[in-house]
Design a protein around this motif. Structure first.
Motif, PDB file in Angstrom:
ATOM      1  N   THR A 112       0.855  -1.181   0.000  1.00 14.03           N
ATOM      2  CA  THR A 112       0.000   0.000   0.000  1.00 14.03           C
ATOM      3  C   THR A 112       0.893   1.232   0.000  1.00 14.03           C
ATOM      4  O   THR A 112       1.771   1.362   0.845  1.00 14.03           O
ATOM      5  CB  THR A 112      -0.911   0.036   1.253  1.00 14.03           C
ATOM      6  N   ILE A 113       0.684   2.117  -0.975  1.00 16.91           N
ATOM      7  CA  ILE A 113       1.399   3.384  -1.060  1.00 16.91           C
ATOM      8  C   ILE A 113       0.344   4.472  -1.150  1.00 16.91           C
ATOM      9  O   ILE A 113      -0.552   4.374  -1.985  1.00 16.91           O
ATOM     10  CB  ILE A 113       2.312   3.450  -2.310  1.00 16.91           C
ATOM     11  N   PRO A 114       0.436   5.492  -0.300  1.00 16.45           N
ATOM     12  CA  PRO A 114       1.447   5.744   0.720  1.00 16.45           C
ATOM     13  C   PRO A 114       1.434   4.678   1.824  1.00 16.45           C
ATOM     14  O   PRO A 114       0.420   4.065   2.097  1.00 16.45           O
ATOM     15  CB  PRO A 114       1.058   7.106   1.307  1.00 16.45           C
ATOM     16  N   ASP A 134       7.561  19.863   0.172  1.00 14.21           N
ATOM     17  CA  ASP A 134       6.313  20.200  -0.513  1.00 14.21           C
ATOM     18  C   ASP A 134       5.630  19.007  -1.179  1.00 14.21           C
ATOM     19  O   ASP A 134       4.594  19.174  -1.827  1.00 14.21           O
ATOM     20  CB  ASP A 134       6.569  21.307  -1.545  1.00 14.21           C
ATOM     21  N   TRP A 135       6.203  17.806  -1.029  1.00 10.67           N
ATOM     22  CA  TRP A 135       5.562  16.617  -1.594  1.00 10.67           C
ATOM     23  C   TRP A 135       4.252  16.419  -0.843  1.00 10.67           C
ATOM     24  O   TRP A 135       4.220  16.409   0.378  1.00 10.67           O
ATOM     25  CB  TRP A 135       6.459  15.399  -1.445  1.00 10.67           C
ATOM     26  N   ARG A 136       3.169  16.250  -1.555  1.00 13.00           N
ATOM     27  CA  ARG A 136       1.846  16.097  -0.939  1.00 13.00           C
ATOM     28  C   ARG A 136       1.482  14.628  -0.769  1.00 13.00           C
ATOM     29  O   ARG A 136       1.645  13.829  -1.674  1.00 13.00           O
ATOM     30  CB  ARG A 136       0.775  16.781  -1.777  1.00 13.00           C
ATOM     31  N   ASP A 137       0.954  14.336   0.392  1.00 12.80           N
ATOM     32  CA  ASP A 137       0.377  13.022   0.652  1.00 12.80           C
ATOM     33  C   ASP A 137      -0.881  12.925  -0.222  1.00 12.80           C
ATOM     34  O   ASP A 137      -1.785  13.747  -0.085  1.00 12.80           O
ATOM     35  CB  ASP A 137       0.031  12.923   2.136  1.00 12.80           C
ATOM     36  N   PRO A 138      -0.968  11.951  -1.122  1.00 13.66           N
ATOM     37  CA  PRO A 138      -2.130  11.887  -2.003  1.00 13.66           C
ATOM     38  C   PRO A 138      -3.432  11.522  -1.296  1.00 13.66           C
ATOM     39  O   PRO A 138      -4.510  11.710  -1.852  1.00 13.66           O
ATOM     40  CB  PRO A 138      -1.741  10.808  -3.026  1.00 13.66           C
ATOM     41  N   VAL A 139      -3.353  11.041  -0.073  1.00 10.80           N
ATOM     42  CA  VAL A 139      -4.562  10.681   0.674  1.00 10.80           C
ATOM     43  C   VAL A 139      -5.132  11.897   1.402  1.00 10.80           C
ATOM     44  O   VAL A 139      -6.318  12.205   1.295  1.00 10.80           O
ATOM     45  CB  VAL A 139      -4.280   9.532   1.665  1.00 10.80           C
ATOM     46  N   THR A 140      -4.276  12.619   2.153  1.00 11.57           N
ATOM     47  CA  THR A 140      -4.759  13.739   2.962  1.00 11.57           C
ATOM     48  C   THR A 140      -4.644  15.080   2.249  1.00 11.57           C
ATOM     49  O   THR A 140      -5.315  16.041   2.637  1.00 11.57           O
ATOM     50  CB  THR A 140      -3.969  13.837   4.276  1.00 11.57           C
ATOM     51  N   GLY A 141      -3.757  15.174   1.271  1.00 10.86           N
ATOM     52  CA  GLY A 141      -3.484  16.450   0.607  1.00 10.86           C
ATOM     53  C   GLY A 141      -2.483  17.313   1.352  1.00 10.86           C
ATOM     54  O   GLY A 141      -2.070  18.356   0.855  1.00 10.86           O
ATOM     55  N   PHE A 142      -2.054  16.881   2.546  1.00  8.60           N
ATOM     56  CA  PHE A 142      -1.089  17.651   3.318  1.00  8.60           C
ATOM     57  C   PHE A 142       0.319  17.476   2.750  1.00  8.60           C
ATOM     58  O   PHE A 142       0.668  16.404   2.251  1.00  8.60           O
ATOM     59  CB  PHE A 142      -1.071  17.222   4.790  1.00  8.60           C
ATOM     60  N   THR A 143       1.121  18.528   2.859  1.00 10.46           N
ATOM     61  CA  THR A 143       2.527  18.430   2.464  1.00 10.46           C
ATOM     62  C   THR A 143       3.310  17.738   3.577  1.00 10.46           C
ATOM     63  O   THR A 143       2.833  17.618   4.716  1.00 10.46           O
ATOM     64  CB  THR A 143       3.145  19.819   2.225  1.00 10.46           C
ATOM     65  N   MET A 144       4.529  17.329   3.252  1.00 11.55           N
ATOM     66  CA  MET A 144       5.379  16.723   4.275  1.00 11.55           C
ATOM     67  C   MET A 144       5.650  17.729   5.391  1.00 11.55           C
ATOM     68  O   MET A 144       5.725  17.354   6.558  1.00 11.55           O
ATOM     69  CB  MET A 144       6.692  16.223   3.675  1.00 11.55           C
TER      70      MET A 144
END
Length: 161
Positions: A112-114, A134-144
């Motif tokens: 599972t990714i992320p 600035d990479w965004r978590d594709p699930v939450t939309g939050f940046t690192m």
């Protein structure tokens, strides 16, 4: 498959053929292929029942491999370093996990990714923040950057007894 970017979390808390855990982490990074960046190696307390501190880092790499093919290669690297199946969160020479990839969300049997737990793990977020704030978590939309700030805030909360 086009070339994509992956964030790989690397951890070690047991000496191996390359030396102390920090050396194992660096040696593992050298086997990954096209590494475009590596975070500093940080020392972290163990998660779970292990008593040994970990050396942790994150590497960003580019690869034309599918997530499943990359996972198979990472497992082969782990075996080459002497990793054997055992107790969850126990001592290990090397641990390599795909945390993120530029393809967004990926789910199949055994992968599972992320990575499902990375959002709360400072030993992943802090090194990842150094490389890709600035990479965004594709699930939450939050940046690192945002996820790391949230994890730090949780760590600072007073504990109830």
């Amino acid at each position: 498959m086009p070339v994509t970017s992956y964030a790989i979390a690397i951890g070690s808390n047991r000496p191996g053929a390359h030396g102390r855990p920090e050396a194992e982490v660096r040696a593992a990074v050298a086997t990954l292929g096209t590494v475009i960046a590596m975070s500093p190696v940080i020392a972290t307390p163990p998660l779970g029942p292990s008593s040994r501190r970990f050396a942790n880092a994150v590497a960003l790499l580019e690869s034309a491999e599918s997530p499943a093919d990359l996972l198979a290669r990472l497992k082969k690297i782990e075996r080459g370093f002497g990793r054997r199946p055992g107790r969850r969160w126990g001592a290990r020479v090397i641990d390599l996990d795909i945390v993120l990839w530029s393809g967004g969300i990926h789910a199949e049997s055994g992968l599972t990714i992320p990575h499902p737990a990375f959002r709360t793990r400072r030993f992943v977020l802090d090194p990842l923040l150094a490389l890709a704030p600035d990479w965004r978590d594709p699930v939450t939309g939050f940046t690192m950057r945002q996820l790391a700030a949230r994890a730090r805030a949780v760590d600072r909360r007073p504990r109830r007894s």
